[in-house]
Design a protein around this motif. Structure first.
Motif, PDB file in Angstrom:
ATOM      1  N   ASP A  68      83.164  25.445  47.371  1.00 39.41           N
ATOM      2  CA  ASP A  68      82.959  24.286  48.236  1.00 39.41           C
ATOM      3  C   ASP A  68      83.972  24.344  49.378  1.00 39.41           C
ATOM      4  O   ASP A  68      85.007  25.012  49.273  1.00 39.41           O
ATOM      5  CB  ASP A  68      83.156  22.990  47.442  1.00 39.41           C
ATOM      6  CG  ASP A  68      82.059  22.800  46.405  1.00 39.41           C
ATOM      7  OD1 ASP A  68      80.927  23.245  46.659  1.00 39.41           O
ATOM      8  OD2 ASP A  68      82.340  22.216  45.342  1.00 39.41           O
ATOM      9  N   VAL A  69      83.653  23.628  50.448  1.00 36.02           N
ATOM     10  CA  VAL A  69      84.529  23.659  51.623  1.00 36.02           C
ATOM     11  C   VAL A  69      85.134  22.282  51.852  1.00 36.02           C
ATOM     12  O   VAL A  69      84.409  21.292  51.991  1.00 36.02           O
ATOM     13  CB  VAL A  69      83.738  24.103  52.880  1.00 36.02           C
ATOM     14  CG1 VAL A  69      84.617  24.003  54.123  1.00 36.02           C
ATOM     15  CG2 VAL A  69      83.223  25.524  52.709  1.00 36.02           C
ATOM     16  N   THR A  70      86.444  22.233  51.866  1.00 38.72           N
ATOM     17  CA  THR A  70      87.126  20.977  52.179  1.00 38.72           C
ATOM     18  C   THR A  70      87.978  21.182  53.412  1.00 38.72           C
ATOM     19  O   THR A  70      88.516  22.267  53.631  1.00 38.72           O
ATOM     20  CB  THR A  70      88.035  20.519  51.026  1.00 38.72           C
ATOM     21  OG1 THR A  70      88.921  21.586  50.705  1.00 38.72           O
ATOM     22  CG2 THR A  70      87.241  20.134  49.801  1.00 38.72           C
ATOM     23  N   GLY A  71      88.086  20.164  54.212  1.00 40.87           N
ATOM     24  CA  GLY A  71      88.893  20.280  55.425  1.00 40.87           C
ATOM     25  C   GLY A  71      88.731  19.072  56.298  1.00 40.87           C
ATOM     26  O   GLY A  71      88.540  17.957  55.796  1.00 40.87           O
ATOM     27  N   GLU A  72      88.769  19.321  57.586  1.00 38.45           N
ATOM     28  CA  GLU A  72      88.744  18.228  58.546  1.00 38.45           C
ATOM     29  C   GLU A  72      87.885  18.644  59.729  1.00 38.45           C
ATOM     30  O   GLU A  72      87.901  19.821  60.106  1.00 38.45           O
ATOM     31  CB  GLU A  72      90.188  18.009  59.029  1.00 38.45           C
ATOM     32  CG  GLU A  72      90.497  16.619  59.480  1.00 38.45           C
ATOM     33  CD  GLU A  72      91.964  16.488  59.855  1.00 38.45           C
ATOM     34  OE1 GLU A  72      92.229  16.106  60.990  1.00 38.45           O
ATOM     35  OE2 GLU A  72      92.831  16.778  59.009  1.00 38.45           O
ATOM     36  N   THR A  73      87.153  17.713  60.294  1.00 40.23           N
ATOM     37  CA  THR A  73      86.373  18.062  61.483  1.00 40.23           C
ATOM     38  C   THR A  73      87.250  17.882  62.724  1.00 40.23           C
ATOM     39  O   THR A  73      88.378  17.394  62.637  1.00 40.23           O
ATOM     40  CB  THR A  73      85.139  17.157  61.633  1.00 40.23           C
ATOM     41  OG1 THR A  73      85.584  15.825  61.877  1.00 40.23           O
ATOM     42  CG2 THR A  73      84.261  17.192  60.394  1.00 40.23           C
ATOM     43  N   LEU A  74      86.696  18.246  63.863  1.00 38.73           N
ATOM     44  CA  LEU A  74      87.458  18.109  65.110  1.00 38.73           C
ATOM     45  C   LEU A  74      87.686  16.639  65.453  1.00 38.73           C
ATOM     46  O   LEU A  74      88.592  16.309  66.211  1.00 38.73           O
ATOM     47  CB  LEU A  74      86.713  18.809  66.250  1.00 38.73           C
ATOM     48  CG  LEU A  74      86.683  20.344  66.122  1.00 38.73           C
ATOM     49  CD1 LEU A  74      85.685  20.952  67.097  1.00 38.73           C
ATOM     50  CD2 LEU A  74      88.067  20.926  66.350  1.00 38.73           C
ATOM     51  N   ARG A  75      86.859  15.739  64.904  1.00 46.22           N
ATOM     52  CA  ARG A  75      87.031  14.293  65.107  1.00 46.22           C
ATOM     53  C   ARG A  75      88.087  13.715  64.172  1.00 46.22           C
ATOM     54  O   ARG A  75      88.385  12.530  64.223  1.00 46.22           O
ATOM     55  CB  ARG A  75      85.736  13.552  64.800  1.00 46.22           C
ATOM     56  CG  ARG A  75      84.654  13.644  65.820  1.00 46.22           C
ATOM     57  CD  ARG A  75      83.445  12.856  65.339  1.00 46.22           C
ATOM     58  NE  ARG A  75      83.719  11.430  65.150  1.00 46.22           N
ATOM     59  CZ  ARG A  75      82.957  10.601  64.455  1.00 46.22           C
ATOM     60  NH1 ARG A  75      81.861  11.037  63.872  1.00 46.22           N
ATOM     61  NH2 ARG A  75      83.256   9.335  64.334  1.00 46.22           N
ATOM     62  N   GLY A  76      88.579  14.527  63.243  1.00 46.69           N
ATOM     63  CA  GLY A  76      89.542  14.024  62.273  1.00 46.69           C
ATOM     64  C   GLY A  76      88.897  13.504  61.011  1.00 46.69           C
ATOM     65  O   GLY A  76      89.556  12.891  60.169  1.00 46.69           O
ATOM     66  N   GLU A  77      87.591  13.751  60.856  1.00 48.61           N
ATOM     67  CA  GLU A  77      86.876  13.342  59.645  1.00 48.61           C
ATOM     68  C   GLU A  77      87.330  14.214  58.470  1.00 48.61           C
ATOM     69  O   GLU A  77      87.385  15.432  58.613  1.00 48.61           O
ATOM     70  CB  GLU A  77      85.396  13.613  59.897  1.00 48.61           C
ATOM     71  CG  GLU A  77      84.438  12.694  59.253  1.00 48.61           C
ATOM     72  CD  GLU A  77      83.004  13.038  59.668  1.00 48.61           C
ATOM     73  OE1 GLU A  77      82.292  12.133  60.092  1.00 48.61           O
ATOM     74  OE2 GLU A  77      82.617  14.210  59.573  1.00 48.61           O
ATOM     75  N   ILE A  78      87.623  13.597  57.349  1.00 46.69           N
ATOM     76  CA  ILE A  78      87.985  14.371  56.156  1.00 46.69           C
ATOM     77  C   ILE A  78      86.700  14.740  55.430  1.00 46.69           C
ATOM     78  O   ILE A  78      85.858  13.877  55.179  1.00 46.69           O
ATOM     79  CB  ILE A  78      88.933  13.564  55.257  1.00 46.69           C
ATOM     80  CG1 ILE A  78      90.257  13.363  56.004  1.00 46.69           C
ATOM     81  CG2 ILE A  78      89.178  14.260  53.934  1.00 46.69           C
ATOM     82  CD1 ILE A  78      91.090  12.259  55.473  1.00 46.69           C
ATOM     83  N   VAL A  79      86.566  16.013  55.108  1.00 49.07           N
ATOM     84  CA  VAL A  79      85.277  16.513  54.624  1.00 49.07           C
ATOM     85  C   VAL A  79      85.414  17.172  53.267  1.00 49.07           C
ATOM     86  O   VAL A  79      86.329  17.954  53.028  1.00 49.07           O
ATOM     87  CB  VAL A  79      84.719  17.590  55.599  1.00 49.07           C
ATOM     88  CG1 VAL A  79      83.395  18.134  55.105  1.00 49.07           C
ATOM     89  CG2 VAL A  79      84.573  17.018  56.982  1.00 49.07           C
ATOM     90  N   SER A  80      84.472  16.847  52.384  1.00 46.85           N
ATOM     91  CA  SER A  80      84.279  17.643  51.175  1.00 46.85           C
ATOM     92  C   SER A  80      82.813  18.055  51.196  1.00 46.85           C
ATOM     93  O   SER A  80      81.939  17.247  50.888  1.00 46.85           O
ATOM     94  CB  SER A  80      84.596  16.812  49.933  1.00 46.85           C
ATOM     95  OG  SER A  80      84.137  17.492  48.784  1.00 46.85           O
ATOM     96  N   ALA A  81      82.534  19.271  51.613  1.00 48.76           N
ATOM     97  CA  ALA A  81      81.147  19.743  51.758  1.00 48.76           C
ATOM     98  C   ALA A  81      80.781  20.607  50.561  1.00 48.76           C
ATOM     99  O   ALA A  81      81.450  21.590  50.265  1.00 48.76           O
ATOM    100  CB  ALA A  81      80.990  20.526  53.054  1.00 48.76           C
ATOM    101  N   ARG A  82      79.700  20.215  49.897  1.00 50.18           N
ATOM    102  CA  ARG A  82      79.251  20.982  48.732  1.00 50.18           C
ATOM    103  C   ARG A  82      78.493  22.231  49.167  1.00 50.18           C
ATOM    104  O   ARG A  82      77.575  22.170  49.980  1.00 50.18           O
ATOM    105  CB  ARG A  82      78.325  20.131  47.878  1.00 50.18           C
ATOM    106  CG  ARG A  82      79.010  18.982  47.188  1.00 50.18           C
ATOM    107  CD  ARG A  82      79.910  19.448  46.085  1.00 50.18           C
ATOM    108  NE  ARG A  82      80.370  18.314  45.291  1.00 50.18           N
ATOM    109  CZ  ARG A  82      81.398  18.352  44.485  1.00 50.18           C
ATOM    110  NH1 ARG A  82      82.103  19.465  44.346  1.00 50.18           N
ATOM    111  NH2 ARG A  82      81.740  17.303  43.781  1.00 50.18           N
ATOM    112  N   VAL A  83      78.885  23.319  48.601  1.00 50.36           N
ATOM    113  CA  VAL A  83      78.228  24.600  48.867  1.00 50.36           C
ATOM    114  C   VAL A  83      77.660  25.146  47.564  1.00 50.36           C
ATOM    115  O   VAL A  83      76.657  25.837  47.543  1.00 50.36           O
ATOM    116  CB  VAL A  83      79.261  25.583  49.488  1.00 50.36           C
ATOM    117  CG1 VAL A  83      78.687  26.972  49.644  1.00 50.36           C
ATOM    118  CG2 VAL A  83      79.754  25.062  50.833  1.00 50.36           C
ATOM    119  N   VAL A  84      78.328  24.780  46.470  1.00 48.83           N
ATOM    120  CA  VAL A  84      78.004  25.304  45.138  1.00 48.83           C
ATOM    121  C   VAL A  84      77.311  24.216  44.308  1.00 48.83           C
ATOM    122  O   VAL A  84      77.708  23.055  44.344  1.00 48.83           O
ATOM    123  CB  VAL A  84      79.310  25.734  44.425  1.00 48.83           C
ATOM    124  CG1 VAL A  84      79.041  26.187  43.009  1.00 48.83           C
ATOM    125  CG2 VAL A  84      80.005  26.830  45.216  1.00 48.83           C
ATOM    126  N   GLY A  85      76.268  24.609  43.592  1.00 44.23           N
ATOM    127  CA  GLY A  85      75.601  23.672  42.689  1.00 44.23           C
ATOM    128  C   GLY A  85      74.761  22.636  43.406  1.00 44.23           C
ATOM    129  O   GLY A  85      74.659  21.496  42.968  1.00 44.23           O
TER     130      GLY A  85
END
Lengths: 242, 162
Positions: A68-85
């Motif tokens: 899975d990918v966690t991080g931040e967007t250029l707007r400062g949004e905190i992201v937990s993006a599911r890639v698995v499952g």
């Protein structure tokens, strides 16, 4: 006369020594270059060669698990993006603001229709975190509407060797189905289409059709791709008979 | 085989601005501060979006841009914070994070009415902070299972001090 012969002999000897020295230095340079880049890349991982156009046996993991990918967007949004499952597949495009080749990718991403994805595939552009990247430069390069996530962790998880780099993940199995690099989005799309058998990378999401039609088309597409025949190939249309 | 790190363990904790969420399988989240205050003079308050599908970029605070791409078996949650001064006022009188029931959902509660979808909106106060919870379900057919998932997500929402 004797003196002339002697002088010529000495000159010849000096020249011989010089040529031998030059050849030796050249050999040293070649050896060092070879040490830096052996050419055959025996230590390389599978993604560094063209994805194989042949299908893998079901269940066989070629590239290993995704993350899975966690991080931040250029707007400062905190992201937990599911890639698995998950039901959808994900195309991860690792880009940076500083690499020359990436410029073409950023430009292409801003062009409507420049990137085609199989149905149900999500595109995530992943840059390194703010500690390793210039957020201002990325903001200037990233086109509107493109999901850009800053995540150095994702770069580590996927062991990204450099940018640009692309990884295609099967969401249901959580396995990487193909990865590699290229000079342009189009080139990467062709590699992915060949490697995964997903012609949607070249044609976009398929139209709604019956399951039977869809299966038949996928099967035909796979065989054509395996034979190196891509959309637009003149062999698909036969010869003009007048 | 490659020498990659072995496991793709789920990344399931998201936290900032005094909010923390532990996400179950399939669910993902995005947490941000509003670009502009809801009303003039208000501070920039956080918004959380949660979904069991791929959240697209460029969503509105109440999920426009996301609910249009939802499938019938999918759900979307928006949690929006309002001014702390609103906490405990009649609109936000309910205490604690609500747990919606299937019967609470209706098409006319949707911010944007889309075929087959159902919604619910609840205002509440938690830990001295005022919130609106807005949930959209993809279809009535899957409502029971989806409400169970939604409650499972809300179960793991922690509201602390900002």
């Amino acid at each position: 006369m004797t003196v002339l012969v002697l002088v010529e002999t000495v000159l010849l000897a000096v020249l011989t020594v010089l040529v031998a020295g030059l050849l030796r230095a050249y050999g040293t340079v070649l050896r060092r270059l070879h040490a830096l880049d052996p050419g055959t890349r025996q230590d390389s991982r599978p993604f560094e060669v063209l994805p194989t156009p042949t299908a893998r046996p079901a269940g066989e993991a070629e590239f290993g698990p995704a993350h899975d990918v966690t991080g931040e967007t250029l707007r400062g949004e905190i992201v937990s993006a599911r890639v698995v499952g998950v039901e959808h597949n994900t195309l991860l495009l690792f880009l940076s603001s500083g690499c020359a080749t990436c410029e073409a990718f950023w430009t292409d991403l801003g062009k409507p229709g420049a990137i085609q994805l199989p149905a149900g595939t999500r595109l995530l552009v992943v840059a390194q975190g703010a500690e390793d990247e210039s957020r201002a430069d990325l903001a200037a390069m990233a086109p509107d509407g493109v999901d850009v996530i800053l995540s150095s962790r994702a770069w580590r998880d996927y062991e990204v060797p450099g940018s640009p780099h692309v990884v295609y993940v099967d969401g249901a199995t959580g396995q990487i189905r193909g990865e590699g690099t290229g000079q342009s989005l189009r080139q990467v799309a062709e590699l992915l289409a060949r490697g995964t058998g997903e012609v949607g990378f070249l044609t976009g999401a398929p139209a709604r059709k019956s399951a039977r039609d869809r299966e038949q088309e996928v099967s035909v597409d796979r065989e054509l791709l395996a034979a190196g025949i891509l959309p637009g190939d003149p062999r698909l249309y036969g010869s003009d008979e007048r | 085989m490659t020498s990659r790190t072995a496991a793709g363990a789920p990344r399931s904790v998201v936290g900032a601005h005094g909010l923390q969420l532990r996400l179950p399988q399939r669910w993902e989240a995005r947490l941000y501060l509003r670009d502009e205050p809801a009303e003039e003079g208000e501070s920039l308050n956080p918004v959380v979006h949660l979904a069991n599908f791929a959240l697209p970029p460029g969503r509105g605070d109440f999920g426009s841009g996301a609910v249009e791409v939802m499938g019938p078996g999918q759900a979307f949650i928006a949690l929006l914070e309002y001014e702390a001064a609103e906490a405990g006022t009649p609109l936000f009188a309910a205490r604690g994070v609500p747990r919606p029931r299937v019967a609470d959902f209706a098409p006319n509660a949707l911010q944007r009415r889309l075929p087959g979808q159902l919604g619910v909106q609840r205002f509440f106060t938690e830990n001295g902070r005022a919130f609106c919870l807005y949930v959209v379900l993809g279809s009535r057919e899957h409502a029971t299972g989806l409400v169970g998932e939604v409650c499972g997500v809300l179960e793991h929402l922690e509201v602390g001090r900002r």
